[in-house]
Design a protein around this motif. Structure first.
Motif, PDB file in Angstrom:
ATOM      1  N   GLN A  35       0.809  -1.211   0.000  1.00 14.09           N
ATOM      2  CA  GLN A  35       0.000   0.000   0.000  1.00 14.09           C
ATOM      3  C   GLN A  35       0.842   1.261   0.000  1.00 14.09           C
ATOM      4  O   GLN A  35       0.506   2.261   0.618  1.00 14.09           O
ATOM      5  CB  GLN A  35      -1.000  -0.026   1.161  1.00 14.09           C
ATOM      6  N   THR A  36       1.997   1.171  -0.695  1.00 17.28           N
ATOM      7  CA  THR A  36       2.846   2.342  -0.893  1.00 17.28           C
ATOM      8  C   THR A  36       2.450   2.955  -2.226  1.00 17.28           C
ATOM      9  O   THR A  36       2.480   2.278  -3.249  1.00 17.28           O
ATOM     10  CB  THR A  36       4.326   1.916  -0.956  1.00 17.28           C
ATOM     11  N   LEU A  37       2.073   4.196  -2.198  1.00 15.36           N
ATOM     12  CA  LEU A  37       1.668   4.856  -3.437  1.00 15.36           C
ATOM     13  C   LEU A  37       2.911   5.317  -4.178  1.00 15.36           C
ATOM     14  O   LEU A  37       3.761   5.991  -3.603  1.00 15.36           O
ATOM     15  CB  LEU A  37       0.776   6.050  -3.136  1.00 15.36           C
ATOM     16  N   ILE A  38       3.042   4.920  -5.442  1.00 17.88           N
ATOM     17  CA  ILE A  38       4.189   5.366  -6.236  1.00 17.88           C
ATOM     18  C   ILE A  38       3.885   6.749  -6.791  1.00 17.88           C
ATOM     19  O   ILE A  38       4.699   7.656  -6.676  1.00 17.88           O
ATOM     20  CB  ILE A  38       4.469   4.370  -7.371  1.00 17.88           C
ATOM     21  N   GLN A  39       2.707   6.906  -7.372  1.00 18.09           N
ATOM     22  CA  GLN A  39       2.290   8.218  -7.881  1.00 18.09           C
ATOM     23  C   GLN A  39       1.370   8.859  -6.839  1.00 18.09           C
ATOM     24  O   GLN A  39       0.606   8.163  -6.170  1.00 18.09           O
ATOM     25  CB  GLN A  39       1.524   8.059  -9.190  1.00 18.09           C
ATOM     26  N   PRO A  40       1.460  10.177  -6.713  1.00 17.17           N
ATOM     27  CA  PRO A  40       0.525  10.826  -5.786  1.00 17.17           C
ATOM     28  C   PRO A  40      -0.906  10.575  -6.252  1.00 17.17           C
ATOM     29  O   PRO A  40      -1.166  10.593  -7.455  1.00 17.17           O
ATOM     30  CB  PRO A  40       0.889  12.307  -5.880  1.00 17.17           C
ATOM     31  N   PRO A  41      -1.814  10.307  -5.332  1.00 17.50           N
ATOM     32  CA  PRO A  41      -3.186  10.044  -5.748  1.00 17.50           C
ATOM     33  C   PRO A  41      -3.834  11.314  -6.300  1.00 17.50           C
ATOM     34  O   PRO A  41      -3.420  12.422  -5.967  1.00 17.50           O
ATOM     35  CB  PRO A  41      -3.874   9.603  -4.456  1.00 17.50           C
ATOM     36  N   ALA A  42      -4.829  11.115  -7.142  1.00 18.70           N
ATOM     37  CA  ALA A  42      -5.556  12.267  -7.665  1.00 18.70           C
ATOM     38  C   ALA A  42      -6.221  12.991  -6.502  1.00 18.70           C
ATOM     39  O   ALA A  42      -6.739  12.351  -5.590  1.00 18.70           O
ATOM     40  CB  ALA A  42      -6.605  11.794  -8.661  1.00 18.70           C
ATOM     41  N   PRO A  43      -6.177  14.338  -6.503  1.00 16.05           N
ATOM     42  CA  PRO A  43      -6.833  15.054  -5.413  1.00 16.05           C
ATOM     43  C   PRO A  43      -8.342  14.831  -5.468  1.00 16.05           C
ATOM     44  O   PRO A  43      -8.903  14.644  -6.537  1.00 16.05           O
ATOM     45  CB  PRO A  43      -6.490  16.522  -5.686  1.00 16.05           C
ATOM     46  N   MET A  44      -8.959  14.796  -4.292  1.00 10.51           N
ATOM     47  CA  MET A  44     -10.409  14.652  -4.224  1.00 10.51           C
ATOM     48  C   MET A  44     -10.976  15.956  -3.688  1.00 10.51           C
ATOM     49  O   MET A  44     -10.294  16.701  -2.995  1.00 10.51           O
ATOM     50  CB  MET A  44     -10.781  13.500  -3.291  1.00 10.51           C
ATOM     51  N   LEU A  45     -12.224  16.203  -4.002  1.00  6.78           N
ATOM     52  CA  LEU A  45     -12.855  17.427  -3.514  1.00  6.78           C
ATOM     53  C   LEU A  45     -13.217  17.254  -2.045  1.00  6.78           C
ATOM     54  O   LEU A  45     -13.491  16.146  -1.584  1.00  6.78           O
ATOM     55  CB  LEU A  45     -14.103  17.717  -4.340  1.00  6.78           C
ATOM     56  N   GLU A  46     -13.185  18.347  -1.327  1.00  8.80           N
ATOM     57  CA  GLU A  46     -13.625  18.335   0.066  1.00  8.80           C
ATOM     58  C   GLU A  46     -15.146  18.422   0.099  1.00  8.80           C
ATOM     59  O   GLU A  46     -15.774  18.906  -0.838  1.00  8.80           O
ATOM     60  CB  GLU A  46     -13.037  19.546   0.813  1.00  8.80           C
ATOM     61  N   ARG A  47     -15.716  17.998   1.234  1.00 15.82           N
ATOM     62  CA  ARG A  47     -17.177  18.007   1.342  1.00 15.82           C
ATOM     63  C   ARG A  47     -17.735  19.415   1.132  1.00 15.82           C
ATOM     64  O   ARG A  47     -18.745  19.599   0.457  1.00 15.82           O
ATOM     65  CB  ARG A  47     -17.599  17.450   2.707  1.00 15.82           C
ATOM     66  N   GLU A  57     -15.922  19.717 -22.248  1.00 14.28           N
ATOM     67  CA  GLU A  57     -15.089  20.637 -23.029  1.00 14.28           C
ATOM     68  C   GLU A  57     -14.458  21.692 -22.128  1.00 14.28           C
ATOM     69  O   GLU A  57     -13.304  22.054 -22.294  1.00 14.28           O
ATOM     70  CB  GLU A  57     -15.924  21.322 -24.121  1.00 14.28           C
ATOM     71  N   THR A  58     -15.244  22.182 -21.159  1.00 14.45           N
ATOM     72  CA  THR A  58     -14.718  23.169 -20.215  1.00 14.45           C
ATOM     73  C   THR A  58     -13.576  22.551 -19.416  1.00 14.45           C
ATOM     74  O   THR A  58     -12.527  23.181 -19.203  1.00 14.45           O
ATOM     75  CB  THR A  58     -15.842  23.619 -19.262  1.00 14.45           C
ATOM     76  N   ALA A  59     -13.775  21.295 -18.984  1.00 17.14           N
ATOM     77  CA  ALA A  59     -12.743  20.623 -18.196  1.00 17.14           C
ATOM     78  C   ALA A  59     -11.476  20.421 -19.026  1.00 17.14           C
ATOM     79  O   ALA A  59     -10.357  20.669 -18.548  1.00 17.14           O
ATOM     80  CB  ALA A  59     -13.273  19.282 -17.694  1.00 17.14           C
ATOM     81  N   VAL A  60     -11.640  19.992 -20.276  1.00 18.69           N
ATOM     82  CA  VAL A  60     -10.477  19.748 -21.131  1.00 18.69           C
ATOM     83  C   VAL A  60      -9.749  21.070 -21.424  1.00 18.69           C
ATOM     84  O   VAL A  60      -8.517  21.135 -21.398  1.00 18.69           O
ATOM     85  CB  VAL A  60     -10.922  19.048 -22.434  1.00 18.69           C
ATOM     86  N   ALA A  61     -10.519  22.136 -21.650  1.00 17.32           N
ATOM     87  CA  ALA A  61      -9.898  23.447 -21.898  1.00 17.32           C
ATOM     88  C   ALA A  61      -9.115  23.905 -20.674  1.00 17.32           C
ATOM     89  O   ALA A  61      -8.004  24.437 -20.790  1.00 17.32           O
ATOM     90  CB  ALA A  61     -10.968  24.466 -22.275  1.00 17.32           C
ATOM     91  N   ALA A  62      -9.680  23.648 -19.484  1.00 21.71           N
ATOM     92  CA  ALA A  62      -8.974  24.030 -18.255  1.00 21.71           C
ATOM     93  C   ALA A  62      -7.679  23.242 -18.123  1.00 21.71           C
ATOM     94  O   ALA A  62      -6.637  23.777 -17.718  1.00 21.71           O
ATOM     95  CB  ALA A  62      -9.879  23.787 -17.047  1.00 21.71           C
ATOM     96  N   GLU A  64     -25.730  20.621 -12.105  1.00 19.46           N
ATOM     97  CA  GLU A  64     -25.248  20.496 -13.486  1.00 19.46           C
ATOM     98  C   GLU A  64     -23.727  20.530 -13.431  1.00 19.46           C
ATOM     99  O   GLU A  64     -23.145  21.466 -12.875  1.00 19.46           O
ATOM    100  CB  GLU A  64     -25.718  21.704 -14.315  1.00 19.46           C
ATOM    101  N   ALA A  65     -23.088  19.535 -13.995  1.00 16.03           N
ATOM    102  CA  ALA A  65     -21.629  19.580 -14.079  1.00 16.03           C
ATOM    103  C   ALA A  65     -21.249  20.453 -15.270  1.00 16.03           C
ATOM    104  O   ALA A  65     -22.019  20.583 -16.217  1.00 16.03           O
ATOM    105  CB  ALA A  65     -21.077  18.179 -14.262  1.00 16.03           C
ATOM    106  N   VAL A  66     -20.062  21.074 -15.193  1.00 17.67           N
ATOM    107  CA  VAL A  66     -19.607  21.817 -16.368  1.00 17.67           C
ATOM    108  C   VAL A  66     -19.362  20.795 -17.462  1.00 17.67           C
ATOM    109  O   VAL A  66     -19.078  19.632 -17.200  1.00 17.67           O
ATOM    110  CB  VAL A  66     -18.313  22.620 -16.092  1.00 17.67           C
ATOM    111  N   GLY A  67     -19.469  21.187 -18.712  1.00 16.69           N
ATOM    112  CA  GLY A  67     -19.261  20.246 -19.808  1.00 16.69           C
ATOM    113  C   GLY A  67     -17.828  19.742 -19.820  1.00 16.69           C
ATOM    114  O   GLY A  67     -16.921  20.379 -19.279  1.00 16.69           O
ATOM    115  N   ASN A 118     -17.316  23.593 -11.111  1.00 15.34           N
ATOM    116  CA  ASN A 118     -17.064  24.975 -11.516  1.00 15.34           C
ATOM    117  C   ASN A 118     -15.956  25.102 -12.564  1.00 15.34           C
ATOM    118  O   ASN A 118     -15.635  26.204 -12.997  1.00 15.34           O
ATOM    119  CB  ASN A 118     -16.723  25.828 -10.280  1.00 15.34           C
ATOM    120  N   GLY A 119     -15.339  23.968 -12.967  1.00 19.22           N
ATOM    121  CA  GLY A 119     -14.315  24.023 -14.011  1.00 19.22           C
ATOM    122  C   GLY A 119     -12.962  24.517 -13.533  1.00 19.22           C
ATOM    123  O   GLY A 119     -12.053  24.712 -14.339  1.00 19.22           O
TER     124      GLY A 119
END
Lengths: 160, 386
Positions: free
Chosen positions: B222-234, B251-256, B246-249, B303-304
């Motif tokens: 259980q040693t992480l080699i890559q840092p885990p993806a960040p998760m959102l806080e509650r 396309e907005t995420a990819v542009a960001a 509604e989630a942002v599209g 919020n993108g």
């Protein structure tokens, strides 16, 4: 002479391994919980009904991962924000849920939610602890329900 | 070759590395060779996986792809998007009723849905067969992953002992010798010539195999080699009295993501699997000799905003090894040409293992014959033998 010539051919038996596990590999792509999965009684949590399935229950050890699948139903399915599973004595606080890691959150497609719940090293799998499901709604509400972990071996666990 | 006790020992070592599990080694080499061109094999046999682009159109948006999928399968939950190569149709992996991990092939230039595979794809199967012999990952690392990783040790051991045994190996580069006098000499010469040409390849496959062994052990611990993806806080999640947000599209995420990482070549997108997950956009930027997951941008789906970025500059030594191992092992760092070279070398490595076995069989055949001739000369011993 036969042994001398044949000894290095014995490892052909190792090639049976993929054949042995091919069924399991295909089951990863099939929707139904495995036939040996343990179906827990349907419970109501908040406005939802939930059915949990535990996979490979009889082989689970403390320190391992409990693989579960969940099916939610209810009129307000889209109002469900998130759901977490945890093995504990008492209802886990919402902050503690994150300590179990996000693999313990039910994830995947709507029809095929699954979670991988770390089993504490100190876990008592003979029935003393419970499997807790914490469900959050998009309105911020939190609902909990638990199942006593089913006993193993004799099929009946000691009542306290 | 001059035989003495020392070379006898090295020869015995060379034999022990190669022969006892030679069939498993051959199986893993052959399946690995096929796995490295598995997308291309599928391209040949299944037109749905191709990405023809006769009018030289640009890549359609991922949003258009997801909309097309929703139109065809309203109950589909897209989970991942994989852009493998310009000639391969984009794969959208989605959970459908009755298929928790279906692969939908979308032409990234026309936006047309070309086909769906509700089960494992040929590349899925070949990689699982090669990498862990289909042995499950239920409890930590699959023990098949360890078994196959250990073969890397055998490859390196065979290589080192061969180099010690034949110190003049480089002669085979400019003066390859294939004696046809006897089958044993022929197979032995062929084994040597192939082996010499494969020295760098065996070193690469053996070393990366050994890395996968280490990686499996780290995962198990259980040693992480890559840092885990960040998760959102509650508190970052929206709260709504009615309905779901509604989630942002996409396309907005990819542009960001493109805004956060310069020249990002997007190879893989993981769509949020829980309300706490970000949109995870993975790929490469600039340096090609890294895995498809070397750089990442994590985008808040509500919020993108960029929730986190991982680029090459921030990588530690283990993380570098982890990212470099895949392209070196799969040979996919240069596209088709490097895959073709890896396919040829992989086939040659399979032939090397086979010729090694043939040399041993001929040698034992000769020794057996001598032994039985010797036994015939001594009737008493022969009688005792039978």
């Amino acid at each position: 002479m036969t042994w001398r010539r044949g000894k290095y051919q014995l490892n052909a038996l190792l090639l049976l391994l993929p054949l042995l596990y091919a069924g399991h590999f295909w089951s990863l792509y099939s929707p139904a919980p495995p036939a040996d999965a343990l179906a827990l009684p349907v419970r109501t949590v908040g406005p939802w009904q939930v059915q949990l399935y535990i996979e490979s229950w009889s082989q689970l050890e403390p320190g391992g991962l409990l693989d579960a699948q969940a099916r939610f139903s209810g009129p307000a399915r889209e109002r469900l924000r998130a759901a977490f599973l945890a093995i504990d004595d008492a209802p886990p606080s919402t902050d503690r849920l994150l300590e179990f890691g996000y693999s313990a959150a039910l994830h995947g497609g709507r029809g095929h939610l699954e979670a991988h719940v770390p089993v504490p090293e100190s876990a008592d799998l003979r029935g003393a602890q419970s499997l807790w499901l914490t469900v959050e709604g998009w309105d911020g509400s939190v609902h909990r329900v638990s199942w006593p972990l089913p006993g193993r071996g004799g099929g009946i666990h000691a009542s306290k | 070759m001059r035989y003495n006790i020392r070379s006898g020992l090295w020869y015995a070592l060379h034999r022990w590395f190669g022969l006892p599990v030679w069939l498993l080694l051959l199986f893993v080499c052959v399946t690995g060779t096929l796995a490295c061109v598995s997308h291309e094999i599928l391209w040949l046999v299944d037109p749905e996986t191709r990405a023809p682009n006769p009018e030289q159109q640009a890549h359609v948006s991922y949003g258009a792809m997801l909309t097309a999928i929703e139109d065809s399968w309203p109950r589909a939950d897209p989970l991942f998007i994989a852009d493998d190569a310009p000639y391969l149709a984009t794969r959208v992996i989605a959970a459908l009723p009755g298929a928790p991990a279906a692969t939908i092939y979308v032409n990234q230039y026309s936006g047309a849905i070309q086909g769906i595979n509700r089960g494992p794809t040929f590349p899925d199967f070949m990689r699982s067969l090669h990498g862990w012999l289909l042995i499950p990952w239920d409890e930590g690392t699959s023990w098949g992953y360890y078994l196959v990783g250990l073969l890397g040790l055998l490859l390196l051991g065979s290589l080192v002992t061969a180099l010690v045994l034949d110190k003049n190996f480089w002669h085979s580069f400019y003066r390859p010798r294939l004696r046809t006098g006897s089958p044993r000499l022929f197979w032995s010469d062929l084994h040597r010539v192939i082996g010499v040409w494969l020295i760098p390849f065996i070193a690469i496959i053996g070393a990366t195999g050994l890395w996968y062994l280490t990686q499996g052990a780290l995962w198990d611990a259980q040693t992480l080699i890559q840092p885990p993806a960040p998760m959102l806080e509650r508190q970052e999640l929206p709260e709504l009295a009615q309905g779901a947000p509604e989630a942002v599209g996409i396309e907005t995420a990819v542009a960001a993501a493109r805004g956060a990482i310069e020249d990002m070549n997007i190879e893989w997108i993981s769509l949020p699997e829980t309300a706490y997950h970000t949109v995870e956009v993975y790929g490469q930027s600039g340096f090609p000799l890294v895995s498809d997951f070397a750089v990442a941008a994590y985008i808040n789906p509500y919020n993108g905003a960029v929730a986190g970025v991982r680029d090459l500059a921030g990588l530690g030594p283990l993380q570098w090894i982890d990212h470099i191992a895949d392209p070196l092992h799969y040979g996919n760092f240069g596209g088709l040409w490097s895959k073709a070279i890896w396919f040829v070398f992989g086939s040659a490595l399979s032939a090397l293992i086979l010729t090694g076995m043939l040399v041993w069989l001929r040698r034992t055949a000769r020794q057996s014959r001598r032994a039985s001739q010797g036994a015939a000369a001594r009737p008493a011993a022969a009688g005792a033998d039978r």
